[in-house]
Design a protein around this motif. Structure first.
Motif, PDB file in Angstrom:
ATOM      1  N   THR A 119       0.820  -1.212   0.000  1.00  0.00           N
ATOM      2  CA  THR A 119       0.000   0.000   0.000  1.00  0.00           C
ATOM      3  C   THR A 119       0.852   1.260   0.000  1.00  0.00           C
ATOM      4  OG1 THR A 119      -0.194  -0.118   2.415  1.00  0.00           O
ATOM      5  CG2 THR A 119      -1.980  -1.105   1.109  1.00  0.00           C
ATOM      6  N   GLY A 120       2.158   1.106   0.262  1.00  0.00           N
ATOM      7  CA  GLY A 120       3.077   2.223   0.126  1.00  0.00           C
ATOM      8  C   GLY A 120       3.140   3.171   1.293  1.00  0.00           C
ATOM      9  N   ASP A 121       2.676   2.734   2.465  1.00  0.00           N
ATOM     10  CA  ASP A 121       2.712   3.624   3.624  1.00  0.00           C
ATOM     11  C   ASP A 121       3.871   3.328   4.558  1.00  0.00           C
ATOM     12  OD1 ASP A 121       1.901   1.236   4.724  1.00  0.00           O
ATOM     13  OD2 ASP A 121       0.113   2.030   5.715  1.00  0.00           O
ATOM     14  N   GLY A 122       4.770   2.443   4.132  1.00  0.00           N
ATOM     15  CA  GLY A 122       5.920   2.109   4.959  1.00  0.00           C
ATOM     16  C   GLY A 122       5.658   1.035   5.991  1.00  0.00           C
ATOM     17  N   ARG A 123       4.449   0.460   5.981  1.00  0.00           N
ATOM     18  CA  ARG A 123       4.098  -0.601   6.928  1.00  0.00           C
ATOM     19  C   ARG A 123       3.793  -1.882   6.166  1.00  0.00           C
ATOM     20  NH1 ARG A 123      -0.714   2.151  10.260  1.00  0.00           N
ATOM     21  NH2 ARG A 123      -1.104   3.049   8.179  1.00  0.00           N
ATOM     22  N   ASN A 124       4.288  -3.000   6.673  1.00  0.00           N
ATOM     23  CA  ASN A 124       4.038  -4.289   6.030  1.00  0.00           C
ATOM     24  C   ASN A 124       2.558  -4.635   6.036  1.00  0.00           C
ATOM     25  OD1 ASN A 124       6.757  -4.789   5.550  1.00  0.00           O
ATOM     26  ND2 ASN A 124       7.050  -5.872   7.479  1.00  0.00           N
ATOM     27  N   ASP A 125       2.093  -5.152   4.915  1.00  0.00           N
ATOM     28  CA  ASP A 125       0.737  -5.669   4.775  1.00  0.00           C
ATOM     29  C   ASP A 125       0.790  -7.191   4.642  1.00  0.00           C
ATOM     30  OD1 ASP A 125      -0.282  -2.922   4.448  1.00  0.00           O
ATOM     31  OD2 ASP A 125       0.708  -3.017   2.492  1.00  0.00           O
ATOM     32  N   ILE A 126      -0.373  -7.828   4.577  1.00  0.00           N
ATOM     33  CA  ILE A 126      -0.469  -9.272   4.402  1.00  0.00           C
ATOM     34  C   ILE A 126      -1.200  -9.547   3.092  1.00  0.00           C
ATOM     35  CG2 ILE A 126      -1.177 -11.464   5.417  1.00  0.00           C
ATOM     36  CD1 ILE A 126      -1.468  -9.979   8.098  1.00  0.00           C
ATOM     37  N   ILE A 127      -0.597 -10.357   2.240  1.00  0.00           N
ATOM     38  CA  ILE A 127      -1.177 -10.724   0.946  1.00  0.00           C
ATOM     39  C   ILE A 127      -1.760 -12.126   1.070  1.00  0.00           C
ATOM     40  CG2 ILE A 127      -0.713 -11.057  -1.505  1.00  0.00           C
ATOM     41  CD1 ILE A 127       1.844  -9.241  -0.957  1.00  0.00           C
ATOM     42  N   THR A 128      -3.058 -12.273   0.768  1.00  0.00           N
ATOM     43  CA  THR A 128      -3.744 -13.545   0.965  1.00  0.00           C
ATOM     44  C   THR A 128      -4.558 -13.922  -0.269  1.00  0.00           C
ATOM     45  OG1 THR A 128      -5.829 -12.631   1.818  1.00  0.00           O
ATOM     46  CG2 THR A 128      -4.029 -12.901   3.404  1.00  0.00           C
ATOM     47  N   ILE A 129      -4.932 -15.205  -0.322  1.00  0.00           N
ATOM     48  CA  ILE A 129      -5.919 -15.668  -1.295  1.00  0.00           C
ATOM     49  C   ILE A 129      -7.208 -15.933  -0.522  1.00  0.00           C
ATOM     50  CG2 ILE A 129      -6.474 -17.323  -3.108  1.00  0.00           C
ATOM     51  CD1 ILE A 129      -3.488 -18.135  -3.052  1.00  0.00           C
ATOM     52  N   GLU A 130      -8.225 -15.153  -0.805  1.00  0.00           N
ATOM     53  CA  GLU A 130      -9.505 -15.291  -0.119  1.00  0.00           C
ATOM     54  C   GLU A 130     -10.535 -15.806  -1.121  1.00  0.00           C
ATOM     55  OE1 GLU A 130     -12.795 -12.309   1.861  1.00  0.00           O
ATOM     56  OE2 GLU A 130     -10.671 -11.858   2.204  1.00  0.00           O
ATOM     57  N   SER A 131     -11.161 -16.937  -0.815  1.00  0.00           N
ATOM     58  CA  SER A 131     -12.124 -17.543  -1.736  1.00  0.00           C
ATOM     59  C   SER A 131     -13.513 -17.575  -1.123  1.00  0.00           C
ATOM     60  CB  SER A 131     -11.700 -18.966  -2.107  1.00  0.00           C
ATOM     61  OG  SER A 131     -10.522 -18.951  -2.892  1.00  0.00           O
ATOM     62  N   HIS A 132     -14.506 -17.322  -1.966  1.00  0.00           N
ATOM     63  CA  HIS A 132     -15.921 -17.363  -1.579  1.00  0.00           C
ATOM     64  C   HIS A 132     -16.556 -18.595  -2.215  1.00  0.00           C
ATOM     65  CE1 HIS A 132     -20.214 -16.229  -1.614  1.00  0.00           C
ATOM     66  NE2 HIS A 132     -19.920 -15.447  -0.591  1.00  0.00           N
ATOM     67  N   VAL A 133     -17.454 -19.247  -1.497  1.00  0.00           N
ATOM     68  CA  VAL A 133     -18.002 -20.520  -1.970  1.00  0.00           C
ATOM     69  C   VAL A 133     -18.755 -20.383  -3.288  1.00  0.00           C
ATOM     70  CG1 VAL A 133     -18.123 -21.528   0.340  1.00  0.00           C
ATOM     71  CG2 VAL A 133     -20.077 -20.234  -0.551  1.00  0.00           C
ATOM     72  N   ASP A 134     -19.287 -19.203  -3.596  1.00  0.00           N
ATOM     73  CA  ASP A 134     -20.030 -19.001  -4.834  1.00  0.00           C
ATOM     74  C   ASP A 134     -19.273 -18.169  -5.864  1.00  0.00           C
ATOM     75  OD1 ASP A 134     -22.322 -20.372  -3.882  1.00  0.00           O
ATOM     76  OD2 ASP A 134     -22.973 -18.567  -2.817  1.00  0.00           O
ATOM     77  N   SER A 154      -8.689  -5.338  -2.263  1.00  0.00           N
ATOM     78  CA  SER A 154      -8.756  -6.670  -2.879  1.00  0.00           C
ATOM     79  C   SER A 154      -9.091  -6.535  -4.351  1.00  0.00           C
ATOM     80  CB  SER A 154      -9.804  -7.553  -2.185  1.00  0.00           C
ATOM     81  OG  SER A 154     -11.105  -7.018  -2.365  1.00  0.00           O
ATOM     82  N   THR A 155      -8.757  -7.577  -5.106  1.00  0.00           N
ATOM     83  CA  THR A 155      -9.212  -7.670  -6.491  1.00  0.00           C
ATOM     84  C   THR A 155     -10.644  -8.190  -6.481  1.00  0.00           C
ATOM     85  OG1 THR A 155      -8.469  -9.962  -6.756  1.00  0.00           O
ATOM     86  CG2 THR A 155      -6.861  -8.204  -7.222  1.00  0.00           C
ATOM     87  N   PRO A 156     -11.370  -8.025  -7.576  1.00  0.00           N
ATOM     88  CA  PRO A 156     -12.710  -8.630  -7.650  1.00  0.00           C
ATOM     89  C   PRO A 156     -12.611 -10.157  -7.578  1.00  0.00           C
ATOM     90  CG  PRO A 156     -12.397  -7.002  -9.392  1.00  0.00           C
ATOM     91  CD  PRO A 156     -11.048  -7.240  -8.779  1.00  0.00           C
ATOM     92  N   TYR A 157     -13.646 -10.778  -7.048  1.00  0.00           N
ATOM     93  CA  TYR A 157     -13.716 -12.238  -7.127  1.00  0.00           C
ATOM     94  C   TYR A 157     -13.740 -12.664  -8.592  1.00  0.00           C
ATOM     95  CZ  TYR A 157     -14.880 -12.406  -2.141  1.00  0.00           C
ATOM     96  OH  TYR A 157     -14.845 -12.288  -0.783  1.00  0.00           O
ATOM     97  N   ILE A 158     -13.197 -13.838  -8.882  1.00  0.00           N
ATOM     98  CA  ILE A 158     -13.191 -14.329 -10.260  1.00  0.00           C
ATOM     99  C   ILE A 158     -14.616 -14.443 -10.796  1.00  0.00           C
ATOM    100  CG2 ILE A 158     -12.588 -16.288 -11.734  1.00  0.00           C
ATOM    101  CD1 ILE A 158     -10.136 -16.711  -9.930  1.00  0.00           C
ATOM    102  N   GLY A 159     -15.549 -14.778  -9.903  1.00  0.00           N
ATOM    103  CA  GLY A 159     -16.955 -14.749 -10.290  1.00  0.00           C
ATOM    104  C   GLY A 159     -17.624 -16.102 -10.432  1.00  0.00           C
ATOM    105  N   GLN A 160     -16.907 -17.164 -10.110  1.00  0.00           N
ATOM    106  CA  GLN A 160     -17.459 -18.508 -10.216  1.00  0.00           C
ATOM    107  C   GLN A 160     -16.822 -19.392  -9.171  1.00  0.00           C
ATOM    108  OE1 GLN A 160     -17.217 -20.160 -14.159  1.00  0.00           O
ATOM    109  NE2 GLN A 160     -17.667 -22.247 -13.486  1.00  0.00           N
ATOM    110  N   SER A 161     -17.601 -20.244  -8.542  1.00  0.00           N
ATOM    111  CA  SER A 161     -17.073 -21.176  -7.553  1.00  0.00           C
ATOM    112  C   SER A 161     -16.005 -22.074  -8.168  1.00  0.00           C
ATOM    113  CB  SER A 161     -18.213 -22.039  -7.007  1.00  0.00           C
ATOM    114  OG  SER A 161     -17.759 -22.912  -5.999  1.00  0.00           O
ATOM    115  N   ASN A 162     -15.047 -22.495  -7.340  1.00  0.00           N
ATOM    116  CA  ASN A 162     -13.972 -23.396  -7.779  1.00  0.00           C
ATOM    117  C   ASN A 162     -13.089 -22.771  -8.856  1.00  0.00           C
ATOM    118  OD1 ASN A 162     -15.018 -25.253  -5.979  1.00  0.00           O
ATOM    119  ND2 ASN A 162     -16.115 -26.409  -7.537  1.00  0.00           N
TER     120      ASN A 162
END
Length: 276
Positions: A119-134, A154-162
């Motif tokens: 994010t560029g504020d000089g503080r470490n962030d956490i990068i994750t993969i977050e998945s929604h069932v749908d 976050s980026t948009p969800y891919i838009g489809q389960s799995n």
């Protein structure tokens, strides 16, 4: 057991360490290496890994709280994490970690969190993969604000389960002084390499190009990473068919890719990550 594939560069996190032994899903535990005053953590997948980093902001992060609500199983089993734990630099070893638990429709479908300031504020962030069932997967950025662990972007969800994505690494691709994040969306299907900026917490796609992969179904690690060989970041990953190794760079708003080997073995990828 899921594990991070050893590469020369994979984000800015230090080498991951196993701080949890194999435990049954949902078991409350005080992990031996996460000590504190009556700190109680819910164990994650048996192969959950903790990452550490130096600097301001987040310096320790790990997944916990196993769940089977999402049966995708792309990483070899259907057990994913439901909770993210983190500690900032300001916490002592005896302080209890901050935690954030997702809603009942979401999981961290991941091998390990990653730590970097994106994010560029000089503080470490956490990068994750977050998945929604749908809705499938999204690349989500978490950080500590006002003493709480919060989703920053976050980026948009891919838009489809799995439907899943696999991070490649973080580096300053657009030379604005802040690390961006590269990942392969649907590495088992179209294999779309994407580069995103999260500067100031605003998610912006910088470029996208099809024809890449960095994961095979059932593997508990992600292949490839980012090399810094000629004063600019170079993405090293297999092509979509896993028949060759590709080197990709970002310039003038586009991704340029070159085949650097007619094989996609780990030995070749490691050499290219080492600028050989």
């Amino acid at each position: 057991m899921r594990q991070l594939q050893m590469t020369v560069f994979l984000f800015t996190a230090l080498a991951a360490q196993h701080l949890f032994a194999a435990q049954s899903a949902g078991e409350a535990t005080t992990a031996a290496n996460h000590t504190g005053n009556n700190c109680r953590y819910i164990a994650g997948p048996a192969d959950a890994e903790t990452v550490t980093a130096s600097g301001a902001g987040v310096t320790v992060a790990w997944y916990g709280n196993s769940t089977e609500i999402y049966g995708h199983g792309v990483l070899g089993d259907a057990i994913e994490a439901h909770t993210l734990y983190a500690k900032p630099q300001s916490m002592s070893a005896s302080d209890c970690a901050l935690q954030l638990t997702l809603d009942e429709q979401s999981v961290f479908e991941d091998v390990s969190p990653r730590i970097a300031d994106v994010t560029g504020d000089g503080r470490n962030d956490i990068i994750t993969i977050e998945s929604h069932v749908d809705k499938g997967a999204s690349l989500a950025i978490y950080g500590i604000r006002d003493g709480q662990l919060q989703k920053l972007s976050s980026t948009p969800y891919i838009g489809q389960s799995n439907r899943w994505l696999a991070p490649v690494g973080s580096a300053d691709f657009n030379a604005d002084g802040t690390d961006d994040v590269a990942f392969v969306q649907t590495p088992h299907l179209a294999g779309i390499l994407q580069i995103w900026s999260f500067a100031d917490g605003v998610a912006q796609q910088l470029a996208s190009k099809a024809g890449f992969s960095n994961h095979r179904i059932g593997e508990n690690f992600i292949t490839g990473g980012i090399a810094q060989c000629d004063e600019r970041p170079v993405i090293i990953v297999p092509d979509r068919t896993w028949r060759s190794t590709m080197a990709a760079t970002f310039s003038n708003g586009t991704i340029q890719a070159t085949e650097v080997a007619e094989v996609a073995s780990q030995e070749v990828i490691d050499r290219k990550l080492a600028c050989q």
